[in-house]
Design a protein around this motif. Sequence first.
Motif, short mmCIF file in Angstrom:
data_model
loop_
_atom_site.label_atom_id
_atom_site.label_comp_id
_atom_site.label_asym_id
_atom_site.label_seq_id
_atom_site.Cartn_x
_atom_site.Cartn_y
_atom_site.Cartn_z
N LYS A 122 0.82 -1.21 0.00
CA LYS A 122 0.00 0.00 0.00
C LYS A 122 0.86 1.26 0.00
O LYS A 122 1.99 1.26 0.48
CB LYS A 122 -0.94 0.01 1.22
CG LYS A 122 -2.00 -1.08 1.18
CD LYS A 122 -2.89 -1.01 2.39
CE LYS A 122 -4.03 -2.01 2.28
NZ LYS A 122 -3.56 -3.39 2.12
N SER A 123 0.28 2.33 -0.52
CA SER A 123 0.92 3.64 -0.47
C SER A 123 0.90 4.16 0.96
O SER A 123 0.22 3.59 1.84
CB SER A 123 0.19 4.62 -1.39
OG SER A 123 -1.13 4.84 -0.89
N LEU A 124 1.62 5.24 1.21
CA LEU A 124 1.62 5.84 2.54
C LEU A 124 0.19 6.22 2.95
O LEU A 124 -0.22 5.98 4.09
CB LEU A 124 2.53 7.07 2.57
CG LEU A 124 2.57 7.84 3.89
CD1 LEU A 124 3.07 6.96 5.02
CD2 LEU A 124 3.45 9.09 3.75
N LYS A 125 -0.57 6.78 1.99
CA LYS A 125 -1.95 7.15 2.27
C LYS A 125 -2.77 5.92 2.67
O LYS A 125 -3.57 5.96 3.60
CB LYS A 125 -2.58 7.83 1.06
CG LYS A 125 -4.02 8.27 1.29
CD LYS A 125 -4.66 8.80 0.00
CE LYS A 125 -4.07 10.12 -0.41
NZ LYS A 125 -4.80 10.71 -1.57
N GLY A 126 -2.55 4.81 1.96
CA GLY A 126 -3.28 3.59 2.27
C GLY A 126 -2.93 3.04 3.63
O GLY A 126 -3.79 2.56 4.37
N LYS A 210 -14.34 3.24 -6.71
CA LYS A 210 -13.02 2.95 -7.28
C LYS A 210 -13.05 2.95 -8.81
O LYS A 210 -12.01 3.06 -9.45
CB LYS A 210 -12.51 1.61 -6.77
CG LYS A 210 -13.20 0.38 -7.34
CD LYS A 210 -12.54 -0.90 -6.85
CE LYS A 210 -13.16 -2.14 -7.49
NZ LYS A 210 -12.50 -3.39 -7.03
N LYS A 211 -14.26 2.82 -9.41
CA LYS A 211 -14.38 2.81 -10.87
C LYS A 211 -14.37 4.21 -11.48
O LYS A 211 -14.25 4.34 -12.69
CB LYS A 211 -15.64 2.06 -11.28
CG LYS A 211 -15.67 0.59 -10.92
CD LYS A 211 -14.63 -0.21 -11.69
CE LYS A 211 -14.68 -1.68 -11.38
NZ LYS A 211 -15.89 -2.36 -11.85
N ALA A 212 -14.56 5.25 -10.66
CA ALA A 212 -14.45 6.64 -11.13
C ALA A 212 -15.28 6.90 -12.39
O ALA A 212 -14.82 7.56 -13.33
CB ALA A 212 -12.99 7.00 -11.37
N THR A 275 -12.66 3.20 -16.66
CA THR A 275 -12.25 4.27 -15.75
C THR A 275 -11.88 3.70 -14.39
O THR A 275 -12.34 2.61 -14.01
CB THR A 275 -13.38 5.31 -15.58
OG1 THR A 275 -14.61 4.63 -15.25
CG2 THR A 275 -13.59 6.11 -16.85
N GLY A 276 -11.05 4.43 -13.66
CA GLY A 276 -10.62 4.00 -12.33
C GLY A 276 -10.06 5.18 -11.57
O GLY A 276 -9.50 6.12 -12.15
N ASP A 277 -10.22 5.14 -10.26
CA ASP A 277 -9.76 6.21 -9.39
C ASP A 277 -8.27 6.03 -9.10
O ASP A 277 -7.87 5.01 -8.52
CB ASP A 277 -10.56 6.19 -8.08
CG ASP A 277 -10.32 7.41 -7.20
OD1 ASP A 277 -9.22 7.99 -7.28
OD2 ASP A 277 -11.22 7.77 -6.43
N PHE A 278 -7.46 7.03 -9.47
CA PHE A 278 -6.02 6.92 -9.26
C PHE A 278 -5.66 6.96 -7.78
O PHE A 278 -4.57 6.52 -7.39
CB PHE A 278 -5.29 8.04 -10.02
CG PHE A 278 -5.21 7.79 -11.51
CD1 PHE A 278 -4.10 7.17 -12.05
CD2 PHE A 278 -6.25 8.16 -12.35
CE1 PHE A 278 -4.02 6.91 -13.42
CE2 PHE A 278 -6.18 7.92 -13.72
CZ PHE A 278 -5.06 7.29 -14.26
N ASP A 279 -6.54 7.49 -6.94
CA ASP A 279 -6.29 7.50 -5.49
C ASP A 279 -6.71 6.18 -4.84
O ASP A 279 -6.34 5.91 -3.70
CB ASP A 279 -7.05 8.66 -4.83
CG ASP A 279 -6.47 10.01 -5.20
OD1 ASP A 279 -5.24 10.09 -5.42
OD2 ASP A 279 -7.25 10.99 -5.26
N ILE A 280 -7.51 5.40 -5.55
CA ILE A 280 -7.92 4.07 -5.07
C ILE A 280 -7.59 3.08 -6.20
O ILE A 280 -8.48 2.58 -6.89
CB ILE A 280 -9.43 4.00 -4.74
CG1 ILE A 280 -9.88 5.22 -3.94
CG2 ILE A 280 -9.77 2.72 -3.97
CD1 ILE A 280 -11.38 5.30 -3.73
N PRO A 281 -6.31 2.79 -6.41
CA PRO A 281 -5.90 2.02 -7.61
C PRO A 281 -6.13 0.52 -7.47
O PRO A 281 -5.23 -0.29 -7.64
CB PRO A 281 -4.41 2.35 -7.71
CG PRO A 281 -3.98 2.53 -6.29
CD PRO A 281 -5.16 3.17 -5.59
#
Length: 394
Positions: A122-126, A210-212, A275-281
């Motif tokens: 996970k990213s730091l945010k995750g 998550k599908k944005a 489509t997809g959310d880059f913040d929720i990959p």
Amino acid sequence: MTMSFHEPQRSGSNKPRVLFLLKEYPQISQTYIKNEIEALTEDYEVAIVTRKGPDIPYDNHLPHSFAEDMDDFVAAVRAFRPDILHTHYLTELRFIGQLSEITDIPFTVRTHSFDTIALRKKSLKGRIKQMIKRQPPLERTPWFMEGIRAMDSDLCLGVLTFPCSREWLRRAGVSEAKLIDCFPVVRFEHFHDRSPNGDAVMNTGVATPKKAMPDFLRLAKKVPEREFNLYAMGYHIDGLKRDAAEMGARVNFIDPIQPEAMPAEYKKHRWLVYTGDFDIPTVGWPMAIAEAQAAGVGVCMPNLRPDLAQYVGEGAGVLYDSIDELPGIVSGPVPEEMRERGFEQAKKSDIERHKHLLTDLWDEALRGRTPDYHAIAVASAEGDTAALDIARTA
């Protein structure tokens, strides 16, 4: 014991018997299960037991039974007397492992995206979000640890997983010896059509954050001369319709389509814009990409993670970093070389081409032979594909 199901019965066929143990069936958003079953029924006698019915069903499905608890599933196994147990999703690994141990029937599992992608680093945010929610890492949860123990059992013949998932699973403590790399399950010939396509632009999938999917609406507003069709399902559709009306995006919202009718729907389109959310990959390897490629539709996929390049294929589609890159692309034709590469890339997901990865496990077990899992682990670690093939059939 309260019997909440009709026990699956043997037909008298001499084919090997496989009992599918499913979380829900027949769910229209899970046509990969339908595809797999249909590809197997010529050579295997299949029965299906499910915990619950679907939110949105597809019509053309097989008879199935319902079970509520372990006692019910054990009774179903004893009634059908299968040679093999099979299920979908890593989340079912603990359950099928327990059932296999009780009944002494070997099993296989096919994983997908949602159940494995949570294991990626996970990213730091995750990580911060996980700490705030006080959630333990998935690999430390009791069900996951028990599932790993089930994989180590001799009764586990193998676990099929997307190639990108191997490293995530290995890092979580899974032995690579039981993992088999496999692309998604698509009926390639159902969608394969080299004839000219229409001019519309499409997107498809379950409408979740998550599908944005609002990005698709934004794109539609920027390209008003094209027809945009959104084949979405789920609880967020009404909100998307309101968003489209407020921003003046001309998008047709298409009600769920039965699987047999989808090939003709793809042919109406020039481009698929997923489509997809880059913040929720966490969007995985959607079947729609391979289905669209097989139908001659150009595909645009958000560049959420490096592994998606392996799925879309080099030169076989567009990986974009922002929806704002796409107006000029979807306004024009699909380059012929991209279309040709798309046809070839889609074949990698063809169940008829790769079903042997699953059935070889079954057939070898029915012959009383099991792979040399230690040799497989060594060959996997060394990247020796020739030794890996030998070890799997030893």
